[in-house]
Scaffold this active site. Structure first.
Site, PDB file in Angstrom:
ATOM      1  N   ASN A 121      -6.923   5.135   7.804  1.00 11.04           N
ATOM      2  CA  ASN A 121      -6.555   3.721   7.896  1.00 11.04           C
ATOM      3  C   ASN A 121      -7.179   2.960   6.743  1.00 11.04           C
ATOM      4  O   ASN A 121      -8.294   3.260   6.332  1.00 11.04           O
ATOM      5  CB  ASN A 121      -7.051   3.136   9.224  1.00 11.04           C
ATOM      6  CG  ASN A 121      -6.651   1.678   9.390  1.00 11.04           C
ATOM      7  OD1 ASN A 121      -5.486   1.311   9.152  1.00 11.04           O
ATOM      8  ND2 ASN A 121      -7.578   0.825   9.787  1.00 11.04           N
ATOM      9  N   ASN A 131       0.835  -1.214   0.000  1.00  9.92           N
ATOM     10  CA  ASN A 131       0.000   0.000   0.000  1.00  9.92           C
ATOM     11  C   ASN A 131       0.865   1.258   0.000  1.00  9.92           C
ATOM     12  O   ASN A 131       0.519   2.256  -0.630  1.00  9.92           O
ATOM     13  CB  ASN A 131      -0.964  -0.005   1.192  1.00  9.92           C
ATOM     14  CG  ASN A 131      -2.191  -0.853   0.911  1.00  9.92           C
ATOM     15  OD1 ASN A 131      -3.062  -0.448   0.146  1.00  9.92           O
ATOM     16  ND2 ASN A 131      -2.240  -2.047   1.489  1.00  9.92           N
ATOM     17  N   HIS A 138      -8.449  -0.841   5.654  1.00 11.22           N
ATOM     18  CA  HIS A 138      -8.798  -2.156   6.210  1.00 11.22           C
ATOM     19  C   HIS A 138      -9.314  -3.042   5.074  1.00 11.22           C
ATOM     20  O   HIS A 138     -10.128  -2.586   4.261  1.00 11.22           O
ATOM     21  CB  HIS A 138      -9.867  -1.998   7.305  1.00 11.22           C
ATOM     22  CG  HIS A 138     -10.184  -3.296   7.966  1.00 11.22           C
ATOM     23  ND1 HIS A 138      -9.336  -3.886   8.886  1.00 11.22           N
ATOM     24  CD2 HIS A 138     -11.217  -4.161   7.803  1.00 11.22           C
ATOM     25  CE1 HIS A 138      -9.858  -5.038   9.262  1.00 11.22           C
ATOM     26  NE2 HIS A 138     -10.992  -5.233   8.623  1.00 11.22           N
TER      27      HIS A 138
HETATM   28  C1  GAR Z   1      -3.202  -4.728   3.824  1.00 13.42           C
HETATM   29  O1  GAR Z   1      -4.056  -5.696   3.264  1.00 13.42           O
HETATM   30  C2  GAR Z   1      -3.975  -3.837   4.777  1.00 13.42           C
HETATM   31  O2  GAR Z   1      -5.269  -3.587   4.350  1.00 13.42           O
HETATM   32  C3  GAR Z   1      -3.975  -4.692   6.018  1.00 13.42           C
HETATM   33  O3  GAR Z   1      -2.663  -5.219   6.082  1.00 13.42           O
HETATM   34  C4  GAR Z   1      -2.173  -5.387   4.752  1.00 13.42           C
HETATM   35  C5  GAR Z   1      -0.814  -4.750   4.646  1.00 13.42           C
HETATM   36  O4  GAR Z   1      -0.222  -5.001   3.396  1.00 13.42           O
HETATM   37  N1  GAR Z   1      -4.314  -3.909   7.178  1.00 13.42           N
HETATM   38  C6  GAR Z   1      -5.051  -4.392   8.180  1.00 13.42           C
HETATM   39  O5  GAR Z   1      -5.458  -5.533   8.226  1.00 13.42           O
HETATM   40  C7  GAR Z   1      -5.362  -3.363   9.272  1.00 13.42           C
HETATM   41  N2  GAR Z   1      -6.391  -3.841  10.153  1.00 13.42           N
HETATM   42  P1  GAR Z   1       0.963  -4.101   2.850  1.00 13.42           P
HETATM   43  O6  GAR Z   1       2.035  -3.998   3.952  1.00 13.42           O
HETATM   44  O7  GAR Z   1       1.489  -4.875   1.656  1.00 13.42           O
HETATM   45  O8  GAR Z   1       0.425  -2.756   2.474  1.00 13.42           O
END
Ligand code: GAR
Length: 201
Positions: free
Chosen positions: A110, A17, A112
């Site tokens: 944030n 992200n 999610h």
């Molecule tokens: C993403 O899918 C994000 O939406 C999730 O962690 C992942 C991080 O991926 N966040 C949560 O679950 C927050 N509650 P990334 O490090 O590759 O961006």
């Protein structure tokens, strides 16, 4: 010249992200904001390498080695040093206290990986969210970008996008589809929305 909101991105892991945000910035899709700092909750987060590859300062504030108070004090010091206006939680898996959140009203975003209010809350993060969606048998999931505010307000939802669940999906396959179709699209859009709002007011 246009004033740009100064963005800090908080990460804990792979940072896809963050990568989407950095690419959006480089392509001109976040004209009202500038990513000035990446903060990781652990030293081994690959997201720090991504930040360095894009020439953005990154720093680790290792949550496991300190108390909640010391962790948040160290983060607050960095945010002041870089004159940060908004915080984007992009896969940041450490909890921020009510006391911290209170200092940043309507300034924390944030992402999610579900359609809130489904599959969210305590213990729901990363792959666990997709495991729960598949176990329940829902046919549509997605991603949500919301503000993080103090309870009871909690924070308003800014953007959501639905993603189909397909026969044969595993949590990993579903996670990838939700990222590609929803998360990497929504997060830069929401960041620009918030930056535009605060720089024009
Ligand atoms: C993403 O899918 C994000 O939406 C999730 O962690 C992942 C991080 O991926 N966040 C949560 O679950 C927050 N509650 P990334 O490090 O590759 O961006």
């Amino acid at each position: 010249m246009l004033r740009k909101a100064r963005i800090a991105v908080f990460v804990s892991g792979g940072g896809t992200n963050l990568e989407a945000l950095l690419k959006a910035q480089e392509s001109g899709a976040i004209p009202h904001g500038e990513i000035v700092l990446v903060i990781a909750s652990n030293e081994t987060a690959y997201a720090l390498t991504r930040a360095a590859n894009h020439g953005v300062p990154g720093t680790a504030v290792p949550r496991k080695q300190m108390s909640q108070e010391a962790f948040e004090a160290a983060i607050t010091e960095k945010l002041a040093e870089y004159k940060v206006d908004i915080i984007v939680l992009a896969g940041f898996l450490s909890i921020l206290s009510e006391n911290f959140v209170r200092q940043w009203p309507d300034r924390i975003l944030n992402i999610h990986p579900s359609l809130i209010p489904s599959f969210c809350g305590k213990g729901m993060y990363g792959l666990k969210v997709h495991e729960a969606a598949l176990a329940k048998g829902v046919k549509v999931t997605g991603a949500t970008v919301h503000l993080v505010n103090e309870i009871p307000d909690g924070g308003k939802i800014l953007l959501q996008k639905a993603v189909d669940i397909l026969p044969g999906d595993t949590p990993e396959i579903l996670q990838r589809r939700v990222m590609e179709q929803a998360e990497w699209v929504l997060l830069p859009q929401a960041a620009e929305m918030l930056c535009k709002q605060i720089t024009e007011n």
